[in-house]
Design an enzyme around this catalytic site. Structure first.
Site, PDB file in Angstrom:
ATOM      1  N   SER A 104      -3.674   4.596  12.511  1.00 34.49           N
ATOM      2  CA  SER A 104      -3.848   5.888  13.497  1.00 34.49           C
ATOM      3  C   SER A 104      -2.291   6.070  13.651  1.00 34.49           C
ATOM      4  O   SER A 104      -1.415   5.289  13.879  1.00 34.49           O
ATOM      5  CB  SER A 104      -4.688   5.758  14.684  1.00 34.49           C
ATOM      6  OG  SER A 104      -4.152   4.956  15.363  1.00 34.49           O
ATOM      7  N   ASN A 105      -2.070   7.569  14.146  1.00 35.44           N
ATOM      8  CA  ASN A 105      -0.870   7.760  14.927  1.00 35.44           C
ATOM      9  C   ASN A 105      -0.310   7.193  15.964  1.00 35.44           C
ATOM     10  O   ASN A 105       0.858   6.632  16.168  1.00 35.44           O
ATOM     11  CB  ASN A 105      -1.092   9.294  15.263  1.00 35.44           C
ATOM     12  CG  ASN A 105      -0.806  10.363  14.145  1.00 35.44           C
ATOM     13  OD1 ASN A 105      -0.211  10.113  12.935  1.00 35.44           O
ATOM     14  ND2 ASN A 105      -0.919  11.622  14.366  1.00 35.44           N
ATOM     15  N   GLU A 106      -1.254   6.748  16.794  1.00 31.51           N
ATOM     16  CA  GLU A 106      -1.074   5.882  18.057  1.00 31.51           C
ATOM     17  C   GLU A 106      -0.533   4.470  17.583  1.00 31.51           C
ATOM     18  O   GLU A 106       0.445   3.744  18.232  1.00 31.51           O
ATOM     19  CB  GLU A 106      -2.383   5.591  18.758  1.00 31.51           C
ATOM     20  CG  GLU A 106      -2.883   7.168  19.404  1.00 31.51           C
ATOM     21  CD  GLU A 106      -3.238   7.916  18.536  1.00 31.51           C
ATOM     22  OE1 GLU A 106      -3.746   9.099  19.131  1.00 31.51           O
ATOM     23  OE2 GLU A 106      -3.595   7.533  17.401  1.00 31.51           O
ATOM     24  N   GLU A 161       0.887  -1.040  -0.159  1.00 33.08           N
ATOM     25  CA  GLU A 161      -0.010   0.063  -0.083  1.00 33.08           C
ATOM     26  C   GLU A 161       0.823   1.356  -0.028  1.00 33.08           C
ATOM     27  O   GLU A 161       0.565   2.212  -0.646  1.00 33.08           O
ATOM     28  CB  GLU A 161      -0.812  -0.045   1.107  1.00 33.08           C
ATOM     29  CG  GLU A 161      -1.824   1.102   1.286  1.00 33.08           C
ATOM     30  CD  GLU A 161      -2.876   1.279   2.483  1.00 33.08           C
ATOM     31  OE1 GLU A 161      -3.635   1.842   2.380  1.00 33.08           O
ATOM     32  OE2 GLU A 161      -2.501   0.450   3.240  1.00 33.08           O
TER      33      GLU A 161
END
Length: 382
Positions: free
Chosen positions: A361-363, A244
């Site tokens: 997500s960032n986390e 991706e």
């Protein structure tokens, strides 16, 4: 193999010769948050590209591709972005599922699906995220049970991009009862046009609906349509995520550069460029874009743990901040809708809020880097 600069020149000339007539009106259309724009017309353009041999450039020749190097593909995406060509509709098939099938699929699966991805006659969606398992893919609960010669699938996927236009979906489902986390998952190829599938578009902040909820209620696919071994789908799913974040990100950065230059132009026209804080933010954004490109070029031919996660953090946070800068540049005008529609900068701001969420997500990205690359202890679960 054709020399890279020769190929680049050929792509540039082909785009100049073909982005004319009815296709000229498609320039700049599509892209994240704008996939609804002229969708069928962009599909026709994508098929025009395919007929010219300009899709699936990195696929091996025996599967219909051109077997071109990373450098050739970078050249294509850069020229494509510079020409302001419309966003392709076949990204999920061409860049994600196709390479996955080439690496893990059976010969029958390759023969069945690759030609229709290549010529853009079948479109794909990605069935990963669920209401209780967004970026935490290992927590999926959608089930798949082998009954006779079919998989029977039940559950719900969410944030499924372009599912309402796709004919097929590659679905990660739990195929072993009682299994947990990344064990007991299978990677299935599921037709969407069947009675057991319901697709509900989700309205975004921008008012558009590029992604969907997808409900499986005794949906079915043939027993042979599992990629890799049953119960071993985690490795296949992770490979897809690696594909991706490939060379197309460099084309993405060309579009980001265009957005930044456009915003600088707005700031100059309105005079806010003279505000030291605005000028500082725009300069910082320009510097961040150079760093992003340098990192992408340095890691393009290198396989190392965490590089995809770092790349995602870089572009997602940069683009979200660009949306915030756009609102600073517009000032009070950014709070109004004179024509009743969002302008390009308001749309950029609203959609870019999701950049640090979708695709991991960032986390989640930071946890992966901390635990798998730096060897730090796993995050404590409350």
């Amino acid at each position: 193999m054709i020399e890279v600069q020769t190929f680049r020149a050929e792509v540039r000339q082909w785009l100049a010769d073909n982005l004319v007539g009815e296709f000229a009106a498609l320039k700049g259309l599509g892209g994240p948050g704008r996939e609804h724009e002229a969708y069928e017309e962009r599909r026709a353009w994508n098929q025009h590209l395919a007929a010219a041999g300009l899709t699936c450039l990195g696929w091996p020749e025996e599967h219909g591709g051109r077997g071109l190097s990373v450098a050739h593909r970078v050249a294509f995406y850069e020229e494509y972005a510079k020409a302001d060509a419309p966003d392709k509709v076949n990204h999920l098939g061409e860049e994600l599922l196709g390479p996955t099938l080439i690496a893990y699929g059976t010969e029958e699966q390759k023969k069945r699906f690759l030609p229709n991805i290549l010529n853009v006659t079948e479109l794909w969606a990605q069935g990963y995220s669920e209401p209780g398992a967004g970026s935490d893919l290992a927590n999926v609960s959608t089930s798949a049970e082998l009954v006779g010669d079919e998989w029977v699938i039940n559950g719900q996927k969410v944030w499924t991009s372009l599912a309402h236009w796709a004919q097929w979906c590659f679905v990660v489902a739990r195929s072993e009862k009682g299994s947990k986390r990344h064990h007991g998952l299978s990677y299935l190829l599921v037709p969407l046009d069947q009675p057991g599938v319901e697709i509900r578009p989700i309205v975004q902040l921008t008012g558009d609906s590029e992604f969907n909820e997808v409900f499986f209620d005794d949906a079915r696919c043939d027993a042979s349509l599992v990629v890799g071994e049953p119960g071993q789908g985690w490795g296949v799913a992770m490979a897809t995520l690696t594909f991706e974040r490939g060379v197309s990100t460099l084309g993405q950065q060309i579009r980001y550069k265009r957005e930044l230059e456009g915003l600088i132009g707005v700031a100059k026209t309105s005079g806010v460029i003279d505000d030291p804080l605005i000028r500082h933010k725009l300069t910082e954004s320009w510097t961040g874009l150079q760093a992003m490109r340098s990192y992408a070029m340095a890691t393009m031919d290198v396989e190392q743990p965490g590089q995809d996660n770092v790349s995602k953090l870089l572009w997602a946070n940069w683009h979200r901040e660009l949306g915030e800068i756009a609102m600073d540049v517009q000032g009070m005008a950014g709070l109004t809708l004179p024509g009743g529609e969002f302008d390009e900068w308001q749309r950029l701001y609203l959609f870019s809020r999701s950049d640090t969420i979708y695709g991991g997500s960032n986390e989640i990205q930071r946890n992966i880097i901390a635990e798998r690359v730096l060897g730090l202890p796993r995050e404590a679960k409350g």
